[in-house]
Design an enzyme around this catalytic site. Structure first.
Site, PDB file in Angstrom:
ATOM      1  N   ASP A  30       0.844  -1.192   0.000  1.00  0.00           N
ATOM      2  CA  ASP A  30       0.000   0.000   0.000  1.00  0.00           C
ATOM      3  C   ASP A  30       0.885   1.249   0.000  1.00  0.00           C
ATOM      4  OD1 ASP A  30      -1.990   1.886   0.462  1.00  0.00           O
ATOM      5  OD2 ASP A  30      -3.084   0.569   1.820  1.00  0.00           O
ATOM      6  N   CYS A  66      -5.542   4.650  -3.584  1.00  0.00           N
ATOM      7  CA  CYS A  66      -5.783   3.233  -3.272  1.00  0.00           C
ATOM      8  C   CYS A  66      -6.989   2.625  -3.966  1.00  0.00           C
ATOM      9  CB  CYS A  66      -5.973   3.039  -1.768  1.00  0.00           C
ATOM     10  SG  CYS A  66      -4.638   3.667  -0.770  1.00  0.00           S
ATOM     11  N   ASN A 314      -0.271   2.227  -5.486  1.00  0.00           N
ATOM     12  CA  ASN A 314       0.192   3.491  -6.081  1.00  0.00           C
ATOM     13  C   ASN A 314       1.509   3.867  -5.430  1.00  0.00           C
ATOM     14  OD1 ASN A 314      -2.430   4.291  -4.128  1.00  0.00           O
ATOM     15  ND2 ASN A 314      -0.486   5.309  -3.599  1.00  0.00           N
TER      16      ASN A 314
END
Ligand SMILES: *[C@@H]1O[C@H](CO)[C@@H](O)[C@H](O)[C@H]1NC(C)=O
Ligand SMILES: *[C@@H]1O[C@H](CO)[C@@H](O)[C@H](O)[C@H]1NC(C)=O
Ligand SMILES: *[C@@H]1O[C@H](CO)[C@@H](O)[C@H](O)[C@H]1NC(C)=O
Ligand SMILES: *[C@@H]1O[C@H](CO)[C@@H](O)[C@H](O)[C@H]1NC(C)=O
Ligand SMILES: *[C@@H]1O[C@H](CO)[C@@H](O)[C@H](O)[C@H]1NC(C)=O
Ligand SMILES: *[C@@H]1O[C@H](CO)[C@@H](O)[C@H](O)[C@H]1NC(C)=O
Ligand SMILES: *[C@@H]1O[C@H](CO)[C@@H](O)[C@H](O)[C@H]1NC(C)=O
Length: 614
Positions: A30, A66, A314
């Site tokens: 993440d 996200c 990302n």
């Protein structure tokens, strides 16, 4: 781009991998970065994946946030086609995923239909919460253990739902270790069913910042650096974020809110370095668990029949372009991200320069599963040298709608006068809606973007890898670079006219138009690259194309505000872009989302159900 040869390449690979359908291990971190040396600080990742597999060195996410990015990964469709563009209602989050029909029609379901058992441990969607985890249950997994809001980003206070059962709190347990334990369980379970191939995903929250959402109205959102396990606390004490040209520069470039950012002071820089050290420490847990998952595979004798994908949703920036920790931008820090694949036939210790994106992942996995997808916006990633040699994709569409939220304790964009109804209470920057285009060929590497304020950017990454000299900034003192700029001997204006038309196509592309966008402009098929399009006899054609612009800065995909949706075709007629009907998006009467105040970016608890009509 030669889709046919890509598919042939993978078919060849599948043949090589024997008749059995391969297993898929999918590791999704993440907010992991590529530009602040995250992978370089993960020794086990280096040993087991990078040295034994292929690093895709030009891999991009298409939305640096996200939830939209995960939807992009698990559907193979661009965000402008899923219309999940945010982490919160009404434009994103789990309720929107459900409303768009994605919960019933995405990768895990497709894999099950192909004969796979599917398992998932960790973070799936934003706004998937202790309130709505069973309304409905997440679809497509044989077994699952999902982190739930408002506790998703609390490193030491996770709450999870296993197979849809009531939430269980794990106070005091370190979240990335906890989700890893669950992934080990699922992998063992998957390995027990020798008759079926499997897909196992581990999605830890590392290295996302720690976020405490308020449990009630007296409480506030508190952002801080990510938590790390005690066993990693001694690491990286001397590490500093690389001081590249974009690091808190003396002269600020960029457009919109970024152009007005004040320089960060020493207190913030010191905080930011420690923030990144904490991210690297948090990633050590993922490094260990990734190696442990591979060991389980090896012990079971399945390593040679498993493809392992390692990526993140990302990228991330910290101090670059004077920004506080965060994502949501089109700079390389935010969109150019780690992607490693190891598996049967995948070259070992190889660095691929094929241009790939998250839009391609679902197609890649389903191709391996022997059930190629036809209705996605992506193409299978080239997993063999033969396929790579034929992969000529040169573009990635980058898109974003809404706010830029500063993370960490010192994050604050209020100084730059960027507050409005949405921004003020969250200290966020508004007018962060833009369309971007990354184009990479043998002799060029460009990032072109058009913002909802109608400002434009063009960075020549061959000469300006840190994206600090906007060639379209009339007042930025870059006249010399802009005058000298040439691609295939053509001037800046000619190149921009091509990029403009290509971006109009890509912002409304679907399926084959996303894969072969030049065909929308040149149906004859004689133009397949930016360089082809630059031939002087096309100058008048490109001068006559509609100019890209926005009429308003929206925080979601409101088609009316996004300017022209068609281009002229060479030889006559127009190519009409694809715009999803919003019929599916319309909220149902009484549809509610639990407990989020969109303006304050606050979770307010079940007592504050917000009707999505408001
Ligand atoms: C996993 O789910 C699929 C689809 O429902 C089903 O066909 C399969 O039997 C399940 N596998 C196990 C091990 O229960
Ligand atoms: C964990 O969350 C609960 C609220 O559900 C709270 O009462 C408790 O104090 C939290 N624990 C920690 C360590 O933050
Ligand atoms: C540095 O900047 C931060 C964030 O804007 C601010 O809170 C702090 O007061 C500044 N410190 C100094 C010494 O100026
Ligand atoms: C913010 O706006 C106020 C009033 O419009 C102005 O006085 C001030 O200079 C602005 N600050 C910045 C950093 O632009
Ligand atoms: C952007 O350009 C369009 C077309 O010229 C115009 O209608 C719109 O008002 C402009 N938007 C802004 C924010 O200037
Ligand atoms: C945001 O964009 C709008 C145009 O949609 C413009 O009117 C407004 O001034 C911009 N606000 C800031 C703070 O840049
Ligand atoms: C996207 O979803 C939003 C929120 O439901 C809706 O208002 C908008 O019209 C949709 N956009 C398109 C292009 O369908």
């Amino acid at each position: 781009m030669k889709a046919g040869s890509l598919i042939a390449g993978v078919a060849l690979l599948a043949g090589h991998a024997a008749a059995k359908q391969p297993n898929i291990l999918f590791i999704l971190t993440d907010d992991m970065d590529s530009h602040m040396e995250a992978m370089e600080h993960m020794p086990l990742l280096q040993k087991h994946l990078i040295n034994e597999g292929t690093v895709f060195s030009r891999h991009y996410c298409t939305v640096a946030l996200c939830c939209p990015s995960r939807v992009n990964i698990f559907t193979g469709r661009a965000a402008h086609n899923t219309n999940v563009t945010d982490v919160w209602a009404p434009y994103g989050g789990y309720p929107k995923v459900v409303r768009e029909g994605i919960n019933d029609d995405y990768l895990p379901h497709w894999l099950q239909a192909a004969g796979y058992n599917t398992y998932y441990a960790g973070k799936m969607w934003n706004q998937h919460s202790v309130e709505n985890y069973n309304a409905p249950h997440v679809g497509g997994f044989n077994e699952s253990d999902f982190l739930l809001d408002p506790f998703t980003y609390e490193y030491w206070n996770a709450t999870m739902t296993r197979n849809g059962a009531p939430p269980v709190r794990y106070e005091g347990q370190y979240s990335p270790d906890l989700t890893a334990d669950k992934a080990y369980d699922f992998l063992r379970e998957a390995l027990r069913h020798k008759d079926r191939p499997w897909f196992v995903a581990h999605a830890p929250i590392a290295p996302h910042g720690n976020v405490h959402f308020p449990y009630d109205e007296s409480d506030e959102t508190k952002q801080s650096k990510p938590g790390y396990a005690e066993r990693h606390a001694h690491l990286f004490k001397d590490y500093k974020i690389p001081r590249g040209e974009s690091f808190n520069p003396a002269e600020q470039g960029g457009v919109s809110w970024i152009a007005n950012l004040p320089r960060l002071n020493d207190t913030v820089i010191a905080y930011n370095d420690e923030f990144q050290r904490s991210r690297l420490r948090a990633l050590q847990s993922v490094d260990e668990s990734t190696a442990a998952l591979l060991q389980l595979l090896k012990d079971a004798g399945e390593l040679d029949n498993t493809y392992i994908f390692y990526t993140t949703d990302n990228g991330y920036h910290i101090s670059q372009h004077r920004m506080h920790p965060g994502k949501e931008c089109g700079f390389e820090t935010d969109v150019h991200i780690p992607m490693i694949v190891r598996g049967p036939g995948v070259p070992r210790g190889h660095v691929s320069e094929a241009v790939t994106s998250h839009t391609d992942i679902a197609s890649t996995i389903m191709e391996l599963a022997g059930r190629p997808l036809e209705n996605t916006d992506g193409v299978p990633m080239p997993l063999s040298l033969e396929a790579e040699a034929n992969a000529r994709m040169e573009h990635v569409t980058i898109e974003y709608w809404g706010l830029a939220i500063p993370e960490g304790e010192l994050g604050w964009y209020g100084d730059a006068n960027m507050t409005d109804d949405y921004g003020s209470s969250a200290h966020a920057a508004i007018n962060n809606t833009y369309k971007g285009l990354r184009v990479i060929g043998d002799t060029y590497s460009l990032y072109y973007a058009v913002w909802c304020t109608n400002e434009t950017e063009l960075y020549n990454l061959m000469e300006d890898p840190f994206e600090v000299r906007n060639l379209l900034d009339a007042n930025g003192g870059h006249a010399a670079q802009a005058n000298a700029f040439r691609i295939a001997g053509r001037s800046l204006d000619q190149v921009v006219s091509r990029l403009n038309a290509l971006l109009v196509v890509l912002k409304t592309c679907a399926r084959e138009t996303c894969r072969e966008p030049w065909r929308a402009l040149h149906p004859q098929g004689d133009v397949a690259t930016l360089e082809d399009s630059l031939a002087p006899h096309f100058d008048a054609f490109y001068a006559g194309q509609p100019n890209i612009y926005f009429t308003k800065c929206e925080i979601g995909y409101i088609a009316e505000s996004e300017g022209p949706m068609y281009v002229n075709r060479f030889g006559g007629g127009i190519h009409q872009g694809y715009v999803p009907t919003n019929a599916k998006s319309a909220p149902e009467n009484g549809d509610e989302v639990a407990g989020y105040d969109r303006k304050a970016l606050k979770y307010l608890g079940p007592q504050h159900r917000i009707s999505i009509w408001t």
